[in-house]
Each structure stands twice: as C-alpha cells, then as structure tokens.
Design an enzyme around this catalytic site. Sequence first.
Site, short mmCIF file in Angstrom:
data_model
loop_
_atom_site.label_atom_id
_atom_site.label_comp_id
_atom_site.label_asym_id
_atom_site.label_seq_id
_atom_site.Cartn_x
_atom_site.Cartn_y
_atom_site.Cartn_z
N GLY A 54 0.79 -1.18 -0.11
CA GLY A 54 0.06 -0.09 -0.01
C GLY A 54 0.66 1.18 0.12
N LYS A 69 -5.21 -0.51 -14.27
CA LYS A 69 -6.80 -0.17 -14.19
C LYS A 69 -6.93 -0.52 -12.64
CE LYS A 69 -10.68 0.30 -15.93
NZ LYS A 69 -10.89 1.51 -16.44
N HIS A 96 -9.00 -9.06 -1.19
CA HIS A 96 -7.62 -9.77 -1.02
C HIS A 96 -7.61 -11.20 -0.70
CE1 HIS A 96 -3.39 -9.38 0.91
NE2 HIS A 96 -3.71 -10.43 0.36
N ARG A 124 8.32 -15.29 1.83
CA ARG A 124 8.42 -15.53 3.16
C ARG A 124 7.19 -16.53 3.72
NH1 ARG A 124 5.94 -10.53 3.22
NH2 ARG A 124 3.85 -10.69 4.27
N VAL A 160 2.32 -14.17 8.64
CA VAL A 160 1.37 -14.53 9.96
C VAL A 160 0.51 -15.05 9.85
CG1 VAL A 160 0.25 -12.92 11.49
CG2 VAL A 160 2.28 -11.81 10.44
C1 MV4 Z 1 -4.79 -2.22 -6.24
C2 MV4 Z 1 -6.21 -2.10 -5.98
C3 MV4 Z 1 -7.18 -1.72 -6.62
N1 MV4 Z 1 -6.69 -1.84 -8.18
N2 MV4 Z 1 -4.41 -2.24 -7.58
C4 MV4 Z 1 -3.08 -2.23 -1.80
C5 MV4 Z 1 -1.96 -3.06 -1.29
C6 MV4 Z 1 -1.09 -3.12 -2.49
N3 MV4 Z 1 -0.36 -4.61 -2.48
C7 MV4 Z 1 -1.91 -3.12 -3.71
N4 MV4 Z 1 -3.13 -2.82 -3.12
C8 MV4 Z 1 -4.09 -2.37 -4.04
N5 MV4 Z 1 -3.89 -2.54 -5.44
C9 MV4 Z 1 -5.52 -1.97 -8.51
N6 MV4 Z 1 -5.07 -2.06 -9.83
C10 MV4 Z 1 -6.44 -1.95 -4.53
C11 MV4 Z 1 -5.42 -2.03 -3.55
C12 MV4 Z 1 -5.99 -1.92 -2.15
C13 MV4 Z 1 -6.04 -3.05 -1.30
C14 MV4 Z 1 -5.26 -4.54 -1.77
C15 MV4 Z 1 -5.31 -5.40 -0.97
C16 MV4 Z 1 -6.01 -5.42 0.32
C17 MV4 Z 1 -6.20 -4.21 0.86
C18 MV4 Z 1 -6.38 -3.07 -0.02
C19 MV4 Z 1 -6.65 -1.70 0.29
C20 MV4 Z 1 -6.67 -0.87 -0.33
C21 MV4 Z 1 -6.33 -0.95 -1.64
#
Ligand code: MV4
Length: 445
Positions: free
Chosen positions: A165, A201, A208, A292, A295
């Site tokens: 994030g 996009k 998640h 890794r 948790v």
């Molecule tokens: C995104 C997304 C929406 N669209 N990518 C957040 C952590 C990072 N690993 C990638 N993340 C996100 N990528 C696209 N193209 C929304 C997030 C995201 C999110 C992802 C997983 C768990 C929680 C989140 C909270 C806010 C945004």
Amino acid sequence: MFKKVLIANRGEIALRIIRACHELGVKTVGVYSDVDRESLHVAMADEAVCIGPAASKDSYLNVKAIISAAEIADVDAIHPGYGFLAENAEFAAICEDCGFTFIGPSAEHINMMGNKSSAKEAMKKFGVPVVPGSVGAVKDSKDALKIAKEMGFPVMIKASAGGGGKGMRVAHNEMSFLNAYEMAKSEAVNAFGSEEIYIEKFIEDPRHVEVQVFGDGEGAGLHFYERECSIQRRHQKLLEEAPSTAISAKTRKKMGEVSVDAVKSLKYKNAGTIEYLVDKDENFYFMEMNTRIQVEHPVTEMITNTDLLQLQLRVAAGEGLGMKQEDIKIHGHAIECRVNAEDANTFMPCPGRITGYVTPGGFGTRVDSACYDGYYVLPYYDSMIAKLIVYGKNREMAIARMKRALEEFVVDGIKTTITMHKRILEHHAFVEGDISTEFIERHFG
Ligand code: MV4
C-alpha cells in the site's frame, strides 16, 4: 535434516519456528536484543545469543551480529521468520555465502518479487492473470498518461519498489492524473529511493485473496489453497480466514493451478504467497508475491492439516516436498484474529505490563503467542501479541467457536483489539461473508 537452526526473529513466530525444529529433532539458537532477555523465545531455544540494543536496526536487523551469532553457535541454517530480514535478498545471499542455509527462497527470487513491476512481468510471462496496465515500468508522466487514456479511468499509479500500500495513488480522470502521478513518484523517492512507476486499471472494492505455495527449487510445486484477507485497516490485516467465501470451487481450482504453475516455472524454493485482487465477477489478478512464511499461515495449516513450518525446514534441508497435490484437501474452515496491544477504537499502540493472562482453549482452538502473565509488551516492536486461531467443520461453527474463544481470552493491564474482533464477528455483513477491503472503513470507520 539440520542439526541446529538459528532463528533470526522474536515473538510468536520465533516460538513457532522453535517448536517445528524441536519436533524434527533440530536444536535451536535464539537471538535477542537487550530488552528481550525475559522473552519466551530465549527461554525456549536450546541456546540464545544477545545481538544488540533494543532498536531493531541494531539487533534484529543487524546482519553482522546475526551472522556472528550463527558462527559462534555453529548452526547449519537460519530461519528469518516474517518481517525484519525475511525479505532482504542481501541477507539471504550473505547467509548462503557464509555457509548457512537460508530457510526461504533464493536471493534472486526475493529480489525479483521485491520489485513489484518485475514481479508482475514475470508472473504474466508464466500465465498468471495480471491487472491490465503498463508492461513493466513507465518511461515518464507522458508515457504514463498515454497508457492511462488508452486503458480508461480510473487507474492506479504504483511504485515499483512499493508494496503493502505504500507509494500508491488512484486517479479518477485525466485532470487529476498528473498530480497523482507526481505524488506517487515523490512518495516512492522518499520512501524507497526509487522513482520507478507502473500503471494499472483500478479494481473497485476488491477482495484480497492469497494462495499459499511451496516449491522445491527444482521445478516441483504445491499449493495449499487460499486465504481470505480482506478484513484489514490501512494495509494491516486484522482477521483472516480459509477458505475464502468470495470464490467458487471452479475459481479456487483455477487460482491454485495458475499459482502452482508459476512456482514450477520459476523453480521457486520454499514457502511463498501469491496475492490476488478478486473483483465482483470473480476475476482474479496478480498483485504481489510474498517470499516468506506469513503471519496468517495457521489458517492454512488448520484446513489442510499440514505443518507449514516443518515443511519449510524439510524443503530447505533438501528433503523435497514429500507430498502430492492430490493429497492436499480442504477440511472445514479456519479463522485467525490478530490480537494487538492497541486501543480497539483508535488503533494506537498500547505497550505495557500484562497483569493477567488467560488464553482460551478447548477443541479447535489454537493460540500462537509469546506472552505470559507478567510479560511486558515492549514499545520497540510490532504490537501483535497473540494470534487466536479456530477451526470449525464449517464457517458458521468457526465463527461460533471464535466468539466463544474471544470471550475466554483475558489480557489485563493493557488495551487490546479483542473487543474489536467481537464486534466484527457480530456484524451481519461479516456473518454473511459480504466482505471486501472496504469492510473496516465502511462499517467501523
Ligand atoms: C490495487 C487496488 C485496486 N486496483 N490495484 C494495496 C496494497 C498493494 N499490495 C496493492 N493494493 C491495492 N492495489 C489495483 N489495480 C487496491 C489495492 C488495495 C488493497 C489491496 C489489498 C488489500 C487491501 C487493500 C486496500 C486498499 C487498496
């Protein structure tokens, strides 16, 4: 199998590793900072070596001190746990150069997955679905805007060196694009010293979902199905469960297959997690790969009846995976609540003395924690003090058991997030499995 392993970590994960070692007849060496002398991992390891002052950078991140401890104690291998040096490619390489097996993937794979745009390119090459967007990093803001316009708004601007994030911005239209681009870039420069950016996009209100994988480093691989990790706040997971309520059996099969195919193609070694974003139509897109043990690994252990830490040790010792994909089946449902020493409303850390500690027990209940009655929760490290994990025949039973276990859990003297978990488990949207990454903000914001 190894004779002796050094655990380059503290807290519950250090205990988890020590337990796996002892079950395999492996001796253990703990390392500790000045303020961790009274910590359980020191008492539970066969030997322990002090590696420096309280601050992580001087102790648990002190590569020289850890390597010296490994040399003095004459270990065969080093387990990094999670956090600290677990995803430091340089540390993995130094361990191997000094003749200690790094219990984890190769430095090359840690490096590849550490750069989020190179990880994405690799995964795409191996047939894993990725979010539409730039192929690799963009050249400049003009190039980025061109890609965004072709793809259509909203778009996500991400730092290659980011992850979890950090260095991320959404742009809803052309007007706001350049500003968002510059913000993401300056954040990336400040935080990671790299201005590499890639564009995707924007996936709205996603889930998640992550797949647990293992490789033997020689082209064999396994997956242990998925974990649902959407219940999080500011990219900190609060509660995880397995299996996910978001996906059908067909999607589950597909996710497992593409994940394990990538592991095989990469010749990936040891434990990994492939994170996906899942949209409302069950389309899944690669997000990041964590190199890794995580948790939340216990929920996978519970539903697949597999000790993933023992497996890490076996694979690192060159004993291979020792099982076939067909042998790995999902049984029932598991939930994990991360209990943090924090104010349940503000999430401010609340370190201090635990004056009363009673852990829940009984059928299907597991507590992974390094706490005890009288333990002082230190302000220097992560505020997670316990993981409460329950297993149930189905999700309904797991929820009932978790509520019961949370009622039994007594932690006096400090504030914890136990009450927050009770509220989540009572929430109708959670009970119905109607969750996404927006859940906490939407219902507890
Ligand atoms: C995104 C997304 C929406 N669209 N990518 C957040 C952590 C990072 N690993 C990638 N993340 C996100 N990528 C696209 N193209 C929304 C997030 C995201 C999110 C992802 C997983 C768990 C929680 C989140 C909270 C806010 C945004």
